[in-house]
Scaffold this motif. Structure first.
Motif: not given
Length: 254
Positions: A94, A217, A226
């Motif tokens: 992420p 996401k 991401a």
């Protein structure tokens, strides 16, 4: 890990693809990385498919470039970065970097536009342009691959889950609303459109993240990213709502 005290006198052998119709970009990046860390590079370009295939077979590798230091094979670009103690990007990790870059540039663009139009950056119009510019750029990212965006969007948007075509229509609606808001025209179209998609989006994100506690996401910057779903996507939708309310009030209620 490489010893920084010996880098200035260390040498490395680099095998990389350099053919007439293709020069491997990772080979160039690897060569630059070695030189920037003080290595003397023995650059050995592979200039034909036969040479490349023979090299791969000889060393039991499937890709080039390949780096050798002190007669030990280090590997390709990412392996070299690890060897040098440098971070290696994980595409699945992420990251908020895309949205930080996006909002930073739209914010600066809004300030520049305000300065050019009014001679000062501190205007209400600058704030409105910031939101509208952001909407247009966000829509642009989604429209680069509508199918990928729609697939990710269907994971959490409540309206799209009930009526699938909405997932493909959403970025077009965001783009239209943003463009009209930049020009301050056709309020009867831009205001209800932004208010509608912003409200549905905000409710959907809030439910998915803060009520259902799902880890997803965000489709806000397109379908291949991401960026975690949550604050960013909620902010995107709240910005659209705020913009719609402000422009509606200024046009009809002010």
């Amino acid at each position: 890990m490489a010893d920084s005290s010996t880098r200035s006198t260390s040498s490395a052998v680099l095998y990389r693809m350099v053919m007439t119709d293709h020069m491997c970009p990772f080979g160039l990046k690897t060569k630059h990385l070695l030189r920037s860390h003080g290595y003397q590079v023995d650059d050995r370009p592979l200039r034909s498919r036969e040479a490349i295939d023979a090299f791969k077979q000889e060393h039991g590798v499937t890709t080039t470039p390949q780096v050798f230091i002190a007669e030990q094979r280090i590997g390709g670009y990412e392996e070299l970065r690890r060897h040098l103690g440098l971070p290696v990007r994980d595409p699945d990790k992420p990251s908020y970097r895309p949205v930080i870059a996006l909002f930073s540039l739209t914010f600066l663009s809004a300030l520049a536009a305000s300065m050019g139009a009014f001679g000062t950056v501190f205007t209400v119009q600058a704030a409105m342009w910031f939101i509208a510019f952001s909407m247009v750029v966000l829509a642009l990212l989604k429209l680069q691959d509508v199918e990928s965006f729609a697939t990710m969007f269907l994971n959490y948007d409540l309206l799209a889950q009930r009526w699938v075509p909405y997932a493909r229509l959403y970025p077009f609606g965001e783009a239209v609303a943003g463009v009209l808001m930049i020009g301050g025209i056709l309020h009867a179209v831009s205001v209800p459109l932004a208010l509608f998609i912003g409200t549905v989006g905000a409710v959907s994100v809030f439910k998915a993240v803060y009520i259902d506690r799902r880890e997803l996401k965000c489709a806000c910057v397109g379908g291949n990213n991401a960026v975690p779903l949550g604050f960013v996507s909620l902010t995107e939708n709240l910005m659209m709502i705020a913009m719609a309310v402000w422009m509606g009030w200024s046009h009809w209620g002010g």
